[in-house]
Each structure stands twice: as structure tokens, then as C-alpha cells.
Enzyme design. Structure first.
Site, PDB file in Angstrom:
ATOM      1  CG  ASP A  71      -6.419  -9.467 -20.753  1.00  0.00           C
ATOM      2  OD1 ASP A  71      -6.809  -8.818 -19.760  1.00  0.00           O
ATOM      3  OD2 ASP A  71      -5.780  -8.961 -21.692  1.00  0.00           O
ATOM      4  CD  GLU A  82     -12.111  -3.192 -20.640  1.00  0.00           C
ATOM      5  OE1 GLU A  82     -12.093  -2.499 -21.675  1.00  0.00           O
ATOM      6  OE2 GLU A  82     -11.169  -3.216 -19.829  1.00  0.00           O
TER       7      GLU A  82
END
Length: 505
Positions: free
Chosen positions: A31, A190
Site C-alpha cells: 500500500d 477502495e
């Protein structure tokens, strides 16, 4: 592709090029998010259940990254007690605006927070918890003097991207949340990142889940609150349909470098025979803008080797691993006390690895960065208290392996302990007249070999375990990678690990 794309490609051929390799940050570093402060690049990754939290790396050239700090290193600032593996801190975003660095993140048991600093060397402000609808993967956008906060929230059984204005210093919501997107048709929309380029607002998303179907999609709008329209070439980045050493590619963050070139950073995995040992890693890919939409790495796919003309000839990718003795060491959920110079000294704790989620455990580790590795350290038998001491391979609380020295009042043993969900395997043999023991863990794509060697270079204990047991596909922890480290399970005292060293081939 359009004629403008081929024109860009021809122009690029006239310049000198170089090749770099992905991942640019190896091992469990998922991420990624990047900001540029005019001098240096800073990158932050998720940390999930590990403490300290949210590793931040620094680079001058985008290819060579050095660990700088953890954004959160005070246990009073975050609650990781009782969390399961692969929970905790999800998907941070780092931004730089008006001489200030900002960081937003989610702790899945507490909500979303924001912190800031004007000087990274002085650390970050305390986290400010935001009273907003619960969601994950928060992001910040600074546009036309206004501050916008985005996050992915579950609305009526489907992921939605919410947006509201925020005071980034107080965390106060300035507007009500507005749904600006439900994605581009893939599941689990997302990881929103929003930026303005020319007259368009662009919304970057991750869809398809974070494993084999992972992908990056994009939408744009003339209004920051939408409606947003998806690109006809979506997904703009994915390896889900190709055979490649990189898989599960997604969760992208776009940025411009000091020369004005566009890039993205994203996560990817390097599975071996369909098994993923190292977790999700950080990659870097060039971006070209063609007819108002981004073209990633020319093909829309991620590659291990990237050829580009964006770096000067003086830039060399060194791929230097993080040394084991460093300030990047982490524990599971809760902090422990230790010191290091040439040796590592850990305060012993009685709690055993894998047995508690609310007590500190004397285990310090780094994420494994490559399959072929060797980890060594030495113990002085007489210095050890009654307890268990050695090296551990840790994936999660139900998938780990320990080996080393066990001391009781009556005897001293060498042992290995393998916890593979419901399979518990233990081996041991008595140890006599040995003062110094070297523990050596070596790994390859098939197995970890566990060796204990005495002061005469004689192997006095050996065992083996398949690496497959610690992969994402076989464990209960799909978001993290393997941690390699040392443990000191005893009721009292300290343990000295002599010159621990983690090497890669």
C-alpha cells in the site's frame, strides 16, 4: 493507441535509456504512498499488526530508498491489543503541502486519524481521530486551497468512495460526506487517490480484491464531487491476465517527480509456483498522459525490468538490503525493550510467540526481502536464563517456526518447534559441554534449513521446514509477509544475540 502515443514513443527512443528493476522496496511493504517536498521523496507503507507503525522511506532518486523512521512509535498513540493478524493499520497516505507533511491512516479497531509535521526529524504530531463514517484507505487532496478527505466505505453491502472537506490540523469535518464513486465495475472499490490535472479531477481506485484479481482503475470529472466517468481502457494497470513474475498488482498512488514526469507506485507480489512468501511489495512504474488519460508502463502491465530515459546516467540502483541491526526492527502488536550496537540485547519476557494478543512478546524481526536468504546469530549458553532463545520464522500466530536453545533447572536442550495451524511438531536433544552456539537459518524457494553449530564448527542440531507453510495461500494472514527475527522467552533477565546478520543472495 493514438498517434500521439506513438509520437511520444519515437521521441523517447532518441534519448539514452537505462533499466531498473522492481520491486524498488522488497519484502512486506504494501500500500505505498509517495510525496515530494521539492528536495526528497518520502514513501509510507502499511504495517498492520506490527509496532512501531507505518514505516517511512526517503529517496533522492526514486530507485534507492533508505528507511527513515516510523510515523507512530509511541504505544499510547495507537491500540493494537487483541487484534488479529493482518488487522491494525491499513493503507496510509502521505502528502506535502505548504511546508507541512500530512499522514492519514486507518486503524481498523479505532477508525481514521490524521497527523502532521513540519520537520520529519522532529517526529509527527499525535494522531487526531476523525469523527467520520468508518472506512478504510483514507487519502488527502489539497486542491485550490481546500483540503479534501477520501475513504472507501461499505454502503448497503457495496463499497463506495466518500469525500468531504476537512481541517487537516484539527481533523474537523467541514462538510458532510458525499458519495463520489462506486468504482468501475470491479469488486471491492477502495484505495481512492484524487488529484487535479489540467481541467480534470482524476480519481484513482483499486478494484478486484488485493490478490490475483487486483487492478488499478481511473475515473475523471470536471467537478470534484462528480459525477465521475471511467476510462475506456480500464483497468489502466493490472497483471491479472498475463504471465509475469509480478502478480496482484494494484493500490496505486500517482505523483510527479522533480523534472515533472508522472509516475505511480503500487503494490505487487512475486509468487513462486503460485505461492506468495514475501507478502506484497512496493513497485514503481512510469506514466505517460495520452489524450487526457494515463498510460502506465506503456502496456498497462507491471514489469520487473523497466526501461526508461527519466534518470541521469549517474543514478545507479543499488538494491541494498536493510541490515538487521537497525531502527527498523519491529515487534508484534506491542513494544518491547532492547538495545543494539554490534550485538542485540533484548529484555526477556515470559509470553510465548503465538500465545497472546494482549501481552508483549520478546520477538524482534525484519520482513524477509528475498527468497534466498541467510540469518545467523550466536548465543553464549552460560549467559542465557531459564527459558527459550533463538531464531523465529513468523507469518502469523498459527504459522511460525522457532529453533534454538532451551534451558531449565535440570538440563539444556537444543530444539525446534513448528506451529502450522493444527500441526505442532517439536524436536529436541540434550546439550552438554557447549559454551557458544551459532544459529543459522538459510532459506530458498523450497525450504528453510535450521542449523545449530558449536564453537568447533560442528553441526549439533539440524531441521528443515517447507516455505509453503508461511505463504499467503497457506496461512491466515493474507496482507503481511514473513518476518525473520530473534526471540527471548524467559521470566527474568536479558539475552544477548551476538552479531545477528541477515544476508541475501
Amino acid at each position: 493507441m493514438s498517434l500521439s502515443f506513438f509520437y511520444v514513443a519515437i521521441q523517447r527512443e532518441k534519448r539514452s535509456t537505462m533499466k531498473y528493476t522492481n520491486p524498488v522496496i522488497k519484502g512486506f511493504h504494501p500500500d505505498p504512498s509517495i510525496c515530494f517536498d521539492g528536495k526528497s521523496y518520502y514513501l509510507v507503507c502499511s504495517s498492520f499488526e506490527y509496532f512501531p507503525c507505518l514505516p517511512i522511506f526517503k529517496s533522492q532518486d526514486l530507485l534507492n530508498w533508505q528507511f527513515k523512521q516510523y510515523a507512530i512509535d509511541c504505544p499510547d498513540h495507537i491500540n493494537l491489543k487483541e487484534i488479529s493478524n493482518s488487522m491494525g493499520l491499513f493503507a496510509p497516505t502521505i502528502r506535502f503541502f505548504e511546508e507541512t507533511y500530512f499522514l492519514v491512516c486507518t486503524n481498523v479497531t479505532q477508525g481514521n486519524f490524521i497527523c502532521h509535521t513540519k520537520n520529519l526529524d522532529h517526529g509527527w504530531s499525535d494522531p487526531i481521530w476523525i469523527n467520520c463514517p468508518f472506512g478504510i484507505d483514507p487519502s488527502l487532496s489539497f486542491i485550490d486551497g481546500r483540503f479534501f478527505f477520501q475513504l472507501a466505505a461499505s454502503m448497503k453491502g457495496k463499497n463506495s468512495i466518500l469525500q468531504f472537506e476537512i481541517d487537516p490540523y484539527s481533523g474537523k469535518m467541514l462538510t458532510d460526506p458525499v458519495e463520489i464513486s462506486q468504482g468501475c465495475g470491479g469488486r471491492d472499490a477502495e484505495a481512492p487517490h484524487l488529484f487535479k490535472k489540467d481541467e480534470w479531477y482524476y480519481l484513482i481506485l483499486a478494484e478486484g480484491g488485493t490478490r490475483e484479481g487486483h487492478m488499478v482503475t481511473i475515473q475523471r470529472s470536471k467537478s470534484i464531487n462528480g459525477p465521475y466517468e471511467g476510462a475506456s481502457m480500464n483497468p489502466i494497470l493490472s497483471n491479472r491476465d498475463i504471465k509475469s513474475p509480478l502478480q496482484a498488482v494494484g493500490h496505486a498512488d500517482f505523483f510527479q517527480d522533480k523534472e515533472g514526469f508522472w509516475w505511480l507506485t503500487a503494490l505487487a507480489t512475486r509468487p513462486k509456483r503460485h505461492f506468495t512468501l514475501l507478502g506484497r511489495e512496493t513497485i514503481l512504474l512510469p506514466v505517460e498522459w495520452i489524450d487526457g488519460w494515463p498510460v502506465v508502463n506503456q502496456t498497462g502491465n507491471a514489469s520487473v525490468e523497466v526501461e526508461t530515459d527519466r534518470f541521469s546516467k549517474s543514478v545507479k540502483q543499488r538494491n541494498e538490503p536493510v541490515p538487521f541491526l537497525c531502527k527498523k526492527l519491529q515487534s508484534v502488536r506491542l513494544p518491547i525493550d532492547y538495545t543494539y550496537d554490534t550485538d542485540l540485547v533484548i529484555d526477556n519476557l515470559p509470553t510465548r510467540l503465538g500465545t497472546s494478543k494482549d501481552e508483549p512478546i520478546a520477538f524482534l524481526s525484519l520482513s524477509q526481502a528475498d527468497t534466498d536468504c541467510c540469518f545467523e546469530t550466536t548465543l553464549m549458553v552460560d549467559e542465557c536464563q531459564e527459558g527459550n532463545f533463538g531464531i523465529a520464522i513468523y507469518k502469523d500466530d498459527l504459522h511460525f517456526c522457532q529453533f534454538g536453545l532451551r534451558k531449565t533447572k535440570h538440563q539444556t536442550e537444543l530444539f525446534s518447534s513448528k506451529i502450522i495451524f493444527d500441526l505442532h511438531l517439536h524436536r529436541s536433544n540434550n546439550l552438554k559441554d557447549r559454551k557458544r552456539l551459532t544459529l543459522k537459518l538459510s532459506g530458498d524457494s523450497n525450504s528453510y534449513n535450521l542449523l545449530i553449530i558449536d564453537g568447533t564448527s560442528t553441526v549439533v542440531f539440524k531441521d528443515q521446514i517447507a516455505v509453503r507453510h508461511f505463504t499467503n495461500e497457506c496461512s491466515d494472514s493474507k496482507f503481511t509477509g514473513v518476518q525473520l527475527g530473534v526471540f527471548a522467552e524467559a521470566a527474568t533477565g536479558k539475552t544477548r544475540f551476538i552479531t545477528p546478520e541477515l544476508r541475501y543472495q
